[in-house]
Design a protein around this motif. Structure first.
Motif, PDB file in Angstrom:
ATOM      1  N   LEU A 249      -3.006   3.996   2.110  1.00 26.55           N
ATOM      2  CA  LEU A 249      -3.657   3.594   0.901  1.00 26.55           C
ATOM      3  C   LEU A 249      -4.297   1.887   0.287  1.00 26.55           C
ATOM      4  O   LEU A 249      -2.876   1.106  -0.026  1.00 26.55           O
ATOM      5  CB  LEU A 249      -3.569   4.273  -0.067  1.00 26.55           C
ATOM      6  CG  LEU A 249      -4.144   6.299  -0.278  1.00 26.55           C
ATOM      7  CD1 LEU A 249      -3.468   6.566  -1.698  1.00 26.55           C
ATOM      8  CD2 LEU A 249      -5.589   6.162   0.428  1.00 26.55           C
TER       9      LEU A 249
ATOM     10  N   ASP B 153     -11.263   1.539  -6.406  1.00 27.69           N
ATOM     11  CA  ASP B 153     -10.354   2.614  -6.990  1.00 27.69           C
ATOM     12  C   ASP B 153     -11.147   2.343  -8.779  1.00 27.69           C
ATOM     13  O   ASP B 153     -10.832   2.488  -9.081  1.00 27.69           O
ATOM     14  CB  ASP B 153      -9.322   3.021  -7.066  1.00 27.69           C
ATOM     15  CG  ASP B 153      -8.139   1.449  -6.691  1.00 27.69           C
ATOM     16  OD1 ASP B 153      -9.053  -0.156  -7.347  1.00 27.69           O
ATOM     17  OD2 ASP B 153      -7.184   2.278  -7.309  1.00 27.69           O
TER      18      ASP B 153
ATOM     19  N   GLN C 203     -10.297   8.444   1.178  1.00 27.88           N
ATOM     20  CA  GLN C 203      -9.335   9.601   0.545  1.00 27.88           C
ATOM     21  C   GLN C 203      -9.512  10.923   0.107  1.00 27.88           C
ATOM     22  O   GLN C 203      -8.647  11.631   0.351  1.00 27.88           O
ATOM     23  CB  GLN C 203      -9.361   8.870  -0.196  1.00 27.88           C
ATOM     24  CG  GLN C 203      -7.412   8.865  -1.404  1.00 27.88           C
ATOM     25  CD  GLN C 203      -7.360   8.678  -2.236  1.00 27.88           C
ATOM     26  OE1 GLN C 203      -7.750   7.361  -3.146  1.00 27.88           O
ATOM     27  NE2 GLN C 203      -5.901   8.898  -3.032  1.00 27.88           N
TER      28      GLN C 203
ATOM     29  N   ALA D 217       1.096  -1.270  -0.141  1.00 31.85           N
ATOM     30  CA  ALA D 217      -0.240   0.351  -0.282  1.00 31.85           C
ATOM     31  C   ALA D 217       1.381   1.521   0.096  1.00 31.85           C
ATOM     32  O   ALA D 217       1.959   0.927   0.658  1.00 31.85           O
ATOM     33  CB  ALA D 217      -0.700   0.209   0.718  1.00 31.85           C
TER      34      ALA D 217
ATOM     35  N   SER E 222      -8.079   3.271  -1.300  1.00 30.97           N
ATOM     36  CA  SER E 222      -7.086   4.338  -2.392  1.00 30.97           C
ATOM     37  C   SER E 222      -9.123   3.983  -3.753  1.00 30.97           C
ATOM     38  O   SER E 222     -10.213   3.565  -3.598  1.00 30.97           O
ATOM     39  CB  SER E 222      -6.831   3.488  -3.282  1.00 30.97           C
ATOM     40  OG  SER E 222      -6.073   4.453  -4.438  1.00 30.97           O
TER      41      SER E 222
END
Length: 343
Positions: free
Chosen positions: A239, A154, A225, A54, A220
């Motif tokens: 993340l 994401d 975030q 991460a 993420s």
């Protein structure tokens, strides 16, 4: 895609009655992580499991909650929750799904209570999945075929825009940035960003200067975030692909706090009673079904399903799903959010 396996199911309920026993502490997370690892071999799209590398970023120091709320407010647009008026008509997108004979949905398989792979059955289940089945039954009939594609946080928008999925039902918050990229149904739940910390030994007291120098984990591409990027707090941001990764890192002592939707955090606290939520929710997070902006007929059809799903009061589908999955760990919700429309 054929057969009732981990990613392609017939849409039948995983198990009747109440949900299976709770997943507590390391046992629960270990079971979930094992299920996640097993799924890599069979899922259509790969879900990144705990233990992946991460990224770390340093936050800025400042005044905490007030700054964060002000920063989020500056990004707001007018009425992002407003969706299209419901319709049962079958336009091009609905006909495409019906001609294909199955619905392809982006989901989570690691958010306990919402969308997770039940270790006892190997099937994906949860509050979000009950809604998926209601949509599929409306589109395809009483015994629908559903292809579940597990997508990291994401990758939700890219999966929709590239038409890897017909829709995403994955605790996805409607906000001003996202409505410029994908279309949303009306909201089916409202949560808020909140911090999850260990019950014992934590120095974090809230989204404030107590975060300075601490490691704070979030997914993420998540609303968490965005909040950490904009807030002045002095934390180091970690993340990860999915929120379950944050819980594992919190248990390992690699991070000091997790910032996520309190609805998701309630599921994590249900897995491990050694952690708990602190402070007040920092934001208002309406969850909705996300679809391709070109599929306006599908958006209207899903809004029609949600109209029916919210109905029936305490004995209606929405309240039955809430009682089954969420009421014990996220109490006090009296009903679904009211729909808002823009036309």
């Amino acid at each position: 895609m054929d057969g009732p396996d981990a990613t392609t199911t017939t849409g039948r309920p995983v198990a009747p009655g109440r949900r299976t026993g709770r997943l507590r502490g390391w046992g629960g997370v270990g079971s979930m992580a094992a299920a996640c690892a097993l799924a890599l071999a069979v899922t259509v799209s790969v879900l990144l499991c705990p233990g992946r590398d991460a990224g770390h970023r340093a936050g800025t120091s400042g005044t905490g909650v007030a700054h964060a709320r002000q920063a989020v407010a500056t990004r707001s647009c007018r009425g992002p929750e407003a969706s299209l008026r419901p319709s049962a008509a079958a336009g091009p997108a609905v006909r495409r799904i019906q001609a294909r004979g199955y619905l392809v949905v982006g989901v989570d398989q690691s958010s306990y209570l919402w969308g997770y792979r039940d270790p006892a059955t190997g099937r994906i289940t949860g509050f979000d999945i009950d809604l998926v089945r209601a949509i599929a039954r409306d589109l395809l009939g009483p015994d629908p075929r559903i292809v579940y594609k597990t997508v990291p946080t994401d990758e939700r928008i890219p999966a929709i825009r590239s038409r890897q999925v017909d829709m995403v039902v994955r605790t996805m918050t409607v906000n001003c940035d996202r409505i410029r990229q994908v279309a949303f149904s009306t909201a089916y739940f409202v949560a808020g960003q909140q911090l999850l910390v260990p019950r014992a030994g934590s120095e974090v007291t809230g989204f404030d200067t107590s975060l300075k120098g601490k490691n704070v984990c979030t997914a993420s591409g998540s609303t968490g975030q965005a909040l950490l990027d904009e807030g002045a707090h002095g934390a180091r941001v970690v993340l990860v692909p999915n929120q379950l990764d944050c819980l594992v890192r919190l248990q390992l002592g690699q991070v000091d706090a997790v910032l996520t939707d309190n609805a998701l955090a309630a599921g994590q606290a249900a897995q491990d009673p050694a952690v708990h939520l602190i402070g007040a929710p920092l934001t208002r997070e309406p969850y909705a079904v996300a679809m391709n902006p070109a599929d306006t007929d599908l958006v209207r059809r899903v809004d029609k399903v949600l109209d029916d799903y919210r109905g029936g009061g305490a004995s209606g589908p929405w309240m039955r799903a809430y009682t089954k999955w969420l009421a014990r760990d996220l109490p006090g919700v009296t009903g679904p959010p009211a729909p808002r429309y823009r036309d």
